[in-house]
Design an enzyme around this catalytic site. Structure first.
Site, PDB file in Angstrom:
ATOM      1  N   CYS A  29       4.836   0.561 -11.975  1.00  0.00           N
ATOM      2  CA  CYS A  29       5.360   1.745 -12.666  1.00  0.00           C
ATOM      3  C   CYS A  29       6.625   1.342 -13.419  1.00  0.00           C
ATOM      4  O   CYS A  29       7.632   2.052 -13.411  1.00  0.00           O
ATOM      5  CB  CYS A  29       5.622   2.888 -11.690  1.00  0.00           C
ATOM      6  SG  CYS A  29       6.642   2.442 -10.270  1.00  0.00           S
TER       7      CYS A  29
ATOM      8  N   ALA B  46       0.770  -1.236   0.000  1.00  0.00           N
ATOM      9  CA  ALA B  46       0.000   0.000   0.000  1.00  0.00           C
ATOM     10  C   ALA B  46       0.805   1.291   0.000  1.00  0.00           C
ATOM     11  O   ALA B  46       0.401   2.276  -0.617  1.00  0.00           O
ATOM     12  CB  ALA B  46      -0.946   0.009   1.200  1.00  0.00           C
TER      13      ALA B  46
END
Length: 467
Positions: free
Chosen positions: A359, A235
């Protein structure tokens, strides 16, 4: 590397013998660490130009106590940056004494090379690329305010609102104090590249989240309805978690896991500022979480954004232009962890939908991980089509990979990103409801209107900080 060593000293707040650049030179402009580091990165880009100007002006020969890396940061700010808008400390009079000579040497260098703009002095590989032109995306935190109020607040500050963008060309054309509403995400505002909002009162109060558009897609595509139980498997730093909470309207439960205690503590601060009350943080390895634990029996949605090479991150592209891909050994280790995490997530008994994102630009961390996880799921899960109008699709490495999404500065005006949406096969929603769930941007909510007159503030306390 000396300049990056100087950056480390600056970020620590101390430059041993010459004092803190942050405190002495820039006043209050660089209260945010990222802003200061961006300045150093820009200085690095112009390093050869600055070396030539400093040498021609004889700056280091006259000012013998001025170290080369510090001189480059100072001269960049004087000639190519915003100037010394803070107090300037002892460095302002020093640079002022040499300002005329430095400007003359910069002009002479342009004449010698036959160029008229500062950017044209850069080597081709160092000129501003697509990464430096990515706009500033700002997500309105609907737990604390609404898009209409945020737009009105910016208008009262002198910004010009241009309505909802109709294409990427509208976003590319943004300049000055103009801003748009994103054409896909209904709570995402778009400002020109390099717009700095770190000190903006709405950001500091948690009404705005500075989050790249590509980073907003995972929560949007997971689309958990209010009341759902959701796992955010990896998270920290928490932007996606706060987005999930906004979609849930703080109704339901988010179980957020991360192994890094410091990142988790920072995340707790971020979530508190954002008004998130439905999240349970745990300093725990997601791989050690038991799918049979009764606490997670209602979890139907999982967002998995695991550790990755970060090869698509804008900050990395700006700081290390032309940097190669990670080593094969590192990619192999990362992909192994990512695959284990995704396969583990697919074993939660009530899971209906999972979004896997990175990413990274590397196939090994993206399409290959998804392909292997699907094979191990033995047909229980499938790739769901997401955002069919999105221009950048997954690499055609296996059947159905075109359902995955990729993002990049060149194709989507965002950071580099990869997203895959997996759904349980035996409970596939109808095509109409699936399209609505996975493509909420196809039927966006009405854009806030461009009002001709300034709206008078309502009586009583406002939900927004005062200007």
């Amino acid at each position: 590397m000396a300049l990056y060593a100087a950056a480390a000293a600056v970020l620590a707040g101390v430059d041993n013998r010459q004092g803190s650049i942050k405190g002495l030179v820039y006043g209050s402009r660089f209260q945010n660490v990222k802003q200061l580091y961006a300045l150093v990165c820009e200085t690095q880009r112009y390093s050869a130009v600055l070396d030539a100007v400093i040498a021609s002006a004889g700056l280091l020969r006259v000012e013998k106590k001025l170290r080369p890396h510090l001189a480059k940061v100072l001269v960049y700010e004087l000639l190519l940056g915003r100037g010394f808008r803070g107090g300037g400390g002892k460095w302002k009079p020093l640079l002022t004494r040499h300002q005329a000579r430095l400007k003359a040497e910069l002009a002479r260098l342009k004449v010698h090379r036959g160029v008229s703009r500062n950017e044209d002095l850069l080597e081709v590989g160092s000129r501003p690329g697509p990464a430096s032109q990515v706009p500033r995306f700002v997500r309105v935190n609907t737990l604390k305010t609404c898009c209409d109020d945020a737009v009105d607040y910016f208008k009262r500050q002198g910004f010009s609102y241009k309505g909802r963008a109709s294409s990427l060309d509208d976003i590319r054309a943004l300049k000055g104090k103009c801003f748009l509403l994103d054409p896909l995400l209904p709570e995402l505002l778009v400002f020109p590249a390099q717009t700095d909002l770190h000190e903006h009162p709405l950001y500091q109060a948690g009404h705005l989240i500075l989050q790249d558009k590509a980073s907003c897609l995972p929560a949007m595509l997971l689309a958990p309805p209010p009341g759902s139980h959701v796992i955010d498997a990896c998270a920290a730093p928490g932007n996606k978690t706060s987005h999930l909470a906004a979609l849930l309207k703080n109704q339901g439960k988010i179980f957020a896991f991360d192994l890094d205690a410091k990142r988790l503590a920072s995340m707790a601060t971020l979530l508190a500022r954002a008004g998130v009350s439905c999240c349970e943080l745990a300093e725990e390895d997601f791989l050690a979480v038991s799918p049979s634990d009764h606490r997670y029996r209602q979890v139907q949605y999982i967002l998995l954004d695991p550790s990755c090479s970060g090869s698509g991150m804008l900050t990395r592209q700006l700081e290390e232009p032309g940097a190669g891909t990670p080593s094969k050994e590192r990619l192999h280790a990362l992909a192994g962890f990512q695959q284990r995490a995704l396969c583990h997530a697919l074993t939660f008994p009530s899971l209906q939908r999972i979004v896997y994102s990175t990413c990274s630009l590397c196939q090994e961390e993206n399409e290959d991980v998804v392909r292997d996880a699907l094979q191990q799921s033995s047909g229980t899960f499938r790739l769901a089509p997401a955002l069919p109008s999105w221009p950048h699709r997954g690499l055609s490495t296996f059947p159905g990979a075109e359902h995955c999404l990729r993002a990049s500065p060149e194709t989507t005006l965002t950071g580099g990103f990869f997203i895959a949406v997996l759904e349980r096969v035996e409970e596939i929603p109808s095509s109409a409801s699936q399209t609505k769930a996975l493509v909420p941007g196809l039927t966006p909510s009405p854009a806030p209107k461009r009002k001709k007159q300034r709206r008078k503030p309502a009586a009583g306390p406002s939900t927004l900080p005062s200007t």
